[in-house]
Design an enzyme around this catalytic site. Sequence first.
Site, PDB file in Angstrom:
ATOM      1  CB  VAL A  63      -0.896   0.020   1.258  1.00 56.71           C
ATOM      2  CG1 VAL A  63      -1.749   1.290   1.291  1.00 56.71           C
ATOM      3  CG2 VAL A  63      -1.799  -1.214   1.304  1.00 56.71           C
TER       4      VAL A  63
ATOM      5  CG  HIS B 156     -10.187 -15.687  21.622  1.00 53.19           C
ATOM      6  ND1 HIS B 156     -10.311 -16.690  22.541  1.00 53.19           N
ATOM      7  CD2 HIS B 156     -11.250 -15.816  20.798  1.00 53.19           C
ATOM      8  CE1 HIS B 156     -11.404 -17.392  22.304  1.00 53.19           C
ATOM      9  NE2 HIS B 156     -12.008 -16.889  21.247  1.00 53.19           N
TER      10      HIS B 156
ATOM     11  N   GLY C 117      -8.932  -7.051  14.736  1.00 52.50           N
ATOM     12  CA  GLY C 117      -8.490  -7.371  16.091  1.00 52.50           C
ATOM     13  C   GLY C 117      -7.191  -6.697  16.493  1.00 52.50           C
TER      14      GLY C 117
HETATM   15  C1  LIG Z   1     -11.370 -21.849  16.282  1.00 55.25           C
HETATM   16  C2  LIG Z   1     -11.798 -20.431  16.617  1.00 55.25           C
HETATM   17  C3  LIG Z   1     -12.996 -20.212  17.273  1.00 55.25           C
HETATM   18  C4  LIG Z   1     -13.411 -18.915  17.597  1.00 55.25           C
HETATM   19  N1  LIG Z   1     -14.617 -18.732  18.217  1.00 55.25           N
HETATM   20  C5  LIG Z   1     -15.025 -17.483  18.518  1.00 55.25           C
HETATM   21  C6  LIG Z   1     -16.294 -17.254  19.136  1.00 55.25           C
HETATM   22  O1  LIG Z   1     -17.041 -18.194  19.410  1.00 55.25           O
HETATM   23  N2  LIG Z   1     -16.652 -15.973  19.420  1.00 55.25           N
HETATM   24  C7  LIG Z   1     -15.837 -14.910  19.143  1.00 55.25           C
HETATM   25  O2  LIG Z   1     -16.208 -13.773  19.453  1.00 55.25           O
HETATM   26  N3  LIG Z   1     -14.635 -15.100  18.563  1.00 55.25           N
HETATM   27  C8  LIG Z   1     -14.211 -16.348  18.235  1.00 55.25           C
HETATM   28  N4  LIG Z   1     -12.991 -16.544  17.637  1.00 55.25           N
HETATM   29  C9  LIG Z   1     -12.140 -15.356  17.395  1.00 55.25           C
HETATM   30  C10 LIG Z   1     -12.599 -14.587  16.175  1.00 55.25           C
HETATM   31  O3  LIG Z   1     -12.742 -15.485  15.078  1.00 55.25           O
HETATM   32  C11 LIG Z   1     -11.547 -13.523  15.835  1.00 55.25           C
HETATM   33  O4  LIG Z   1     -11.244 -12.756  16.990  1.00 55.25           O
HETATM   34  C12 LIG Z   1     -12.080 -12.598  14.748  1.00 55.25           C
HETATM   35  O5  LIG Z   1     -12.468 -13.326  13.601  1.00 55.25           O
HETATM   36  C13 LIG Z   1     -10.991 -11.613  14.354  1.00 55.25           C
HETATM   37  O6  LIG Z   1     -11.563 -10.738  13.413  1.00 55.25           O
HETATM   38  P1  LIG Z   1     -10.651  -9.867  12.465  1.00 55.25           P
HETATM   39  O7  LIG Z   1     -11.556  -9.049  11.638  1.00 55.25           O
HETATM   40  O8  LIG Z   1      -9.593  -9.205  13.283  1.00 55.25           O
HETATM   41  O9  LIG Z   1      -9.847 -10.899  11.547  1.00 55.25           O
HETATM   42  P2  LIG Z   1     -10.303 -12.137  10.676  1.00 55.25           P
HETATM   43  O10 LIG Z   1     -11.689 -12.579  11.009  1.00 55.25           O
HETATM   44  O11 LIG Z   1      -9.183 -13.123  10.806  1.00 55.25           O
HETATM   45  O12 LIG Z   1     -10.374 -11.560   9.190  1.00 55.25           O
HETATM   46  C14 LIG Z   1      -9.209 -11.162   8.501  1.00 55.25           C
HETATM   47  C15 LIG Z   1      -9.373 -11.524   7.041  1.00 55.25           C
HETATM   48  O13 LIG Z   1      -8.372 -10.829   6.289  1.00 55.25           O
HETATM   49  C16 LIG Z   1      -7.766 -11.734   5.380  1.00 55.25           C
HETATM   50  N5  LIG Z   1      -6.385 -11.250   5.122  1.00 55.25           N
HETATM   51  C17 LIG Z   1      -5.302 -11.353   5.937  1.00 55.25           C
HETATM   52  N6  LIG Z   1      -4.237 -10.766   5.368  1.00 55.25           N
HETATM   53  C18 LIG Z   1      -4.649 -10.273   4.164  1.00 55.25           C
HETATM   54  C19 LIG Z   1      -3.998  -9.574   3.117  1.00 55.25           C
HETATM   55  N7  LIG Z   1      -2.689  -9.237   3.179  1.00 55.25           N
HETATM   56  N8  LIG Z   1      -4.734  -9.248   2.023  1.00 55.25           N
HETATM   57  C20 LIG Z   1      -6.055  -9.553   1.936  1.00 55.25           C
HETATM   58  N9  LIG Z   1      -6.726 -10.215   2.902  1.00 55.25           N
HETATM   59  C21 LIG Z   1      -6.021 -10.579   4.010  1.00 55.25           C
HETATM   60  C22 LIG Z   1      -7.819 -13.081   6.079  1.00 55.25           C
HETATM   61  O14 LIG Z   1      -7.723 -14.125   5.133  1.00 55.25           O
HETATM   62  C23 LIG Z   1      -9.175 -13.012   6.768  1.00 55.25           C
HETATM   63  O15 LIG Z   1     -10.191 -13.443   5.900  1.00 55.25           O
HETATM   64  C24 LIG Z   1     -12.575 -17.814  17.289  1.00 55.25           C
HETATM   65  C25 LIG Z   1     -11.355 -18.036  16.626  1.00 55.25           C
HETATM   66  C26 LIG Z   1     -10.971 -19.326  16.285  1.00 55.25           C
HETATM   67  C27 LIG Z   1      -9.639 -19.517  15.573  1.00 55.25           C
END
Ligand SMILES: Cc1cc2nc3c(=O)[nH]c(=O)nc-3n(C[C@H](O)[C@H](O)[C@H](O)COP(=O)(O)OP(=O)(O)OC[C@H]3O[C@@H](n4cnc5c(N)ncnc54)[C@H](O)[C@@H]3O)c2cc1C
Length: 317
Positions: free
Chosen positions: A17, A247, A280
Amino acid sequence: AQQLGAAIKAESEVFDVAPIGPPDGSGGYTVRFQSSTAFFKKKQSLTARGVVFAGGVLGTVPLLLKLKQSSLPGLSDRVGYGIRTNNESLIAITTVDKDKDLSKGVAISSILHTDQYSHLEPVRYSAGSGFWRLLVLPMAHGGNTLSRLGKIAWDWLSRPLANLKVAFVDDWAKRTQTLLFMQTLDSTLRFQRGWLGGMRSRLDKGPAPSAFIPEAESLAKQYGKLINGKPTSLALEPLLGIPSTAHILGGAVMGKDASEGVIDKDNRVFGYQNMLVCDGSMISANPGVNPSLSITAISERAMGKVEGKGRALAGQG
Ligand SMILES: Cc1cc2nc3c(=O)[nH]c(=O)nc-3n(C[C@H](O)[C@H](O)[C@H](O)COP(=O)(O)OP(=O)(O)OC[C@H]3O[C@@H](n4cnc5c(N)ncnc54)[C@H](O)[C@@H]3O)c2cc1C
């Protein structure tokens, strides 16, 4: 977002970027990306007036650390700091009783508070979701790798039939109660880029997160007795003593200014125009609970403060 004109470029990984014109991004950005799945990766680019990083901690933080050394040198020196977990222990207890079905119902619907810092959430997975069984070993806490392997070997030798039944259980999700033990006790790690561009983590503040939480072990053993089951943990815990987390948080956290954080209270990146972090990595504390609704709510609030279509998207007209 699509109704407001957004195009979704699935299976695309952003790797650069860069500001167009003024170094603060006020002239917009060139975003470079490539396929995240193809073997031969064709590089593409687009230009944008603004950028929202939403790659999650393991996507956004490595990218920002890389860009700080190349296209976005003005990013705060705090990129990579403040990485947190929920100080957690994930233990799956598999019963050998075929008349028990632990898969029905909402995934997480109750919380047991065990002290002012700690709680336990029983977690269900729907029938057929058995991939986890490939990742677990019998729970063995404390000591070193050798002593934990010794405990596992002794367990197998003394109860071979029960261990075999657990290893080859018909439907892992139906017969397994996962216990998610989490604490609000705080400590932080720091992510850094290694020599070959890989990631390294090191302890920054507070006690290191541990794979072995005695209260979690004791609760798992009690629960195991109740359902005639065996507690298992993710294999890296007994093998290497490395704690697991579902998490992970932080790494581009909110702060008063760039000496404290990477973004301000409205998720805007210090030093750049029209650039936000909404995932996150923005979280600057250990909430001690599953964070996805907080991540969603804070992101929605931040988008509500973006002028134009973003406000409509966030329901603020
Ligand atoms: C097994 C498991 C169970 C869970 N259960 C729960 C639950 O019951 N309740 C709860 O609240 N939380 C739960 N969590 C936690 C929750 O899933 C995460 O805290 C949350 O999804 C994080 O959100 P985010 O938007 O930060 O990232 P993410 O949801 O990880 O989204 C990030 C996205 O960006 C994409 N990405 C990364 N880098 C790039 C790049 N350079 N270019 C383009 N795209 C990219 C990734 O592929 C992904 O799709 C769980 C997690 C796991 C692993």
